[in-house]
Design a protein around this motif. Sequence first.
Motif, PDB file in Angstrom:
ATOM      1  N   VAL A 184       0.838  -1.197   0.000  1.00 27.41           N
ATOM      2  CA  VAL A 184       0.000   0.000   0.000  1.00 27.41           C
ATOM      3  C   VAL A 184       0.873   1.247   0.000  1.00 27.41           C
ATOM      4  O   VAL A 184       1.879   1.321   0.714  1.00 27.41           O
ATOM      5  CB  VAL A 184      -0.921   0.017   1.234  1.00 27.41           C
ATOM      6  CG1 VAL A 184      -1.813   1.268   1.220  1.00 27.41           C
ATOM      7  CG2 VAL A 184      -1.783  -1.242   1.290  1.00 27.41           C
ATOM      8  N   THR A 185       0.490   2.231  -0.804  1.00 23.30           N
ATOM      9  CA  THR A 185       1.140   3.540  -0.781  1.00 23.30           C
ATOM     10  C   THR A 185       0.067   4.622  -0.688  1.00 23.30           C
ATOM     11  O   THR A 185      -1.117   4.372  -0.944  1.00 23.30           O
ATOM     12  CB  THR A 185       2.012   3.782  -2.027  1.00 23.30           C
ATOM     13  OG1 THR A 185       1.216   3.546  -3.208  1.00 23.30           O
ATOM     14  CG2 THR A 185       3.201   2.836  -2.048  1.00 23.30           C
ATOM     15  N   HIS A 186       0.502   5.831  -0.306  1.00 19.63           N
ATOM     16  CA  HIS A 186      -0.364   7.006  -0.176  1.00 19.63           C
ATOM     17  C   HIS A 186      -1.334   6.888   0.999  1.00 19.63           C
ATOM     18  O   HIS A 186      -2.412   7.498   0.984  1.00 19.63           O
ATOM     19  CB  HIS A 186      -1.140   7.286  -1.470  1.00 19.63           C
ATOM     20  CG  HIS A 186      -0.284   7.353  -2.692  1.00 19.63           C
ATOM     21  ND1 HIS A 186       0.803   8.187  -2.806  1.00 19.63           N
ATOM     22  CD2 HIS A 186      -0.338   6.656  -3.860  1.00 19.63           C
ATOM     23  CE1 HIS A 186       1.381   8.017  -3.989  1.00 19.63           C
ATOM     24  NE2 HIS A 186       0.717   7.092  -4.643  1.00 19.63           N
ATOM     25  N   GLY A 187      -0.962   6.141   2.010  1.00 22.41           N
ATOM     26  CA  GLY A 187      -1.817   6.002   3.181  1.00 22.41           C
ATOM     27  C   GLY A 187      -1.446   6.968   4.285  1.00 22.41           C
ATOM     28  O   GLY A 187      -0.507   7.758   4.174  1.00 22.41           O
ATOM     29  N   LYS A 188      -2.196   6.911   5.394  1.00 20.72           N
ATOM     30  CA  LYS A 188      -1.900   7.728   6.566  1.00 20.72           C
ATOM     31  C   LYS A 188      -0.528   7.355   7.121  1.00 20.72           C
ATOM     32  O   LYS A 188      -0.059   6.226   6.943  1.00 20.72           O
ATOM     33  CB  LYS A 188      -2.953   7.476   7.647  1.00 20.72           C
ATOM     34  CG  LYS A 188      -4.356   7.945   7.320  1.00 20.72           C
ATOM     35  CD  LYS A 188      -5.286   7.587   8.480  1.00 20.72           C
ATOM     36  CE  LYS A 188      -6.717   8.018   8.219  1.00 20.72           C
ATOM     37  NZ  LYS A 188      -7.612   7.605   9.343  1.00 20.72           N
ATOM     38  N   PRO A 189       0.115   8.295   7.821  1.00 20.03           N
ATOM     39  CA  PRO A 189       1.395   7.962   8.469  1.00 20.03           C
ATOM     40  C   PRO A 189       1.207   6.839   9.487  1.00 20.03           C
ATOM     41  O   PRO A 189       0.193   6.780  10.183  1.00 20.03           O
ATOM     42  CB  PRO A 189       1.793   9.272   9.155  1.00 20.03           C
ATOM     43  CG  PRO A 189       1.041  10.344   8.421  1.00 20.03           C
ATOM     44  CD  PRO A 189      -0.243   9.717   7.986  1.00 20.03           C
ATOM     45  N   LEU A 190       2.188   5.960   9.548  1.00 17.92           N
ATOM     46  CA  LEU A 190       2.099   4.852  10.492  1.00 17.92           C
ATOM     47  C   LEU A 190       2.262   5.344  11.930  1.00 17.92           C
ATOM     48  O   LEU A 190       3.137   6.162  12.222  1.00 17.92           O
ATOM     49  CB  LEU A 190       3.189   3.820  10.186  1.00 17.92           C
ATOM     50  CG  LEU A 190       2.921   2.851   9.048  1.00 17.92           C
ATOM     51  CD1 LEU A 190       4.183   2.060   8.725  1.00 17.92           C
ATOM     52  CD2 LEU A 190       1.781   1.907   9.410  1.00 17.92           C
ATOM     53  N   ASP A 191       1.417   4.828  12.816  1.00 22.44           N
ATOM     54  CA  ASP A 191       1.589   5.012  14.247  1.00 22.44           C
ATOM     55  C   ASP A 191       1.188   3.702  14.927  1.00 22.44           C
ATOM     56  O   ASP A 191       0.796   2.734  14.256  1.00 22.44           O
ATOM     57  CB  ASP A 191       0.778   6.201  14.778  1.00 22.44           C
ATOM     58  CG  ASP A 191      -0.731   6.091  14.493  1.00 22.44           C
ATOM     59  OD1 ASP A 191      -1.209   4.958  14.227  1.00 22.44           O
ATOM     60  OD2 ASP A 191      -1.418   7.125  14.539  1.00 22.44           O
ATOM     61  N   GLY A 192       1.286   3.670  16.236  1.00 23.72           N
ATOM     62  CA  GLY A 192       1.012   2.430  16.950  1.00 23.72           C
ATOM     63  C   GLY A 192      -0.373   1.861  16.696  1.00 23.72           C
ATOM     64  O   GLY A 192      -0.507   0.684  16.331  1.00 23.72           O
TER      65      GLY A 192
END
Length: 409
Positions: A184-192
């Motif tokens: 997947v690209t263009h998604g929300k920034p990763l967080d926990g």
Amino acid sequence: MTEITIKRLGLQGDGVADGPIYVPLTLPGEVVEGTIDGTVLRDPKIIRPSDRRVAAPCRHFKSCGGCQLQHADDAFVAAWKVEVVRKALEAQGVETVFRPIQTSPPRSRRRAGFAARRTKKGAMVGFHGRASDTIIAIPDCQLLDPVVLAGVPAAEALAVIGASRKTALSVLVTTTKTGLDVAVTHGKPLDGPLRQQLAAVCDQFGLARLSWDAEVVAMQSPPVHMLDGAQVTPPPGAFLQATAHGEAALTHAVQEIVQDARQVIDLFAGCGTFSLPLARRAEVHAVEGDAEMVAALDQGWRMAQGLKTVTTEARDLFRRPLMPDEMRKAQAVVLDPPRAGAEAQIAELARSEIPRIAYVSCNPVTFARDAQTLVNAGFTLDWVQVVDQFRWSAHVELAASFTASHMRG
């Protein structure tokens, strides 16, 4: 309203009338009418259809932008794709023999890049509409392997949890021996919290691997591709041939060109599409610009049985092409460059003493440019094999055999 006659197809598969005026979804000889807007005919209506026109096999064809040529019969499309390559070579003053085209069957594409947008009621997943940002659902797509289509619910779940309301996700779904590989690209920034949700989606849908903007966030089992018995796990989003049929056709052509060479150099080697099958009979030096793909190739070779030595090198062949003295021990070179072709590398091959070259191309125009360089240097273009693994599209792939002058006769 203006009435025009379509004279030919352009490289994107559009009909072209004098002007030029471009008219999508038309065929040579057809008479159409509409309103001319610059170089495009708007709202075209077919007055006299071509006898090569057929009913599109997919019900999504008119709205979906995934295919350009389902309105033409298979024989027409096959002849047109061969002619695209022939004309590209003729423009460079090069002639050769064309073998019969190899066309992948319907429902055989083993990877797809879906657009996935979050909506008020859930998510929409599919391909972009023709010349549009609208996403068109494609539940009955006749192009994709049904296993790829089975990844749509997972893409919907990913859009619900990971897409912004403004931007669609790009969800690349690839079939593997161990399950679907989803990048997947263009998604929300990763967080926990998002990582936890993504891991839950991976588990829910039994995905082999899930990556988010090139970072692996969950994996149930390494996604495995078989290359002539060797198991390879490519990095997320890595280049692979579009169909198993197309891969086999190109590999067969490359093996025929290489013949009984004892030492082969594979340039733009990717994850080993050609390197590993060739290593059944020859020692191979594989060169690729992406270090992760080089590592995947090397690991696949080390885990395989019965292969000769495969050495690897991570190297930018556009900036640092192999020089003739680096190729002096090889009896054959294979190259499969991206759409830009291999101008710098071809210049060095033209100065080398390599007896045979197997050139695999996804762009007839840059291939023809590179072919002219080799022919001018004394190579013969023995034959071209067009391979249509992007069925119903304007995309053309091929394998070509070049022989040095001292090998002829």
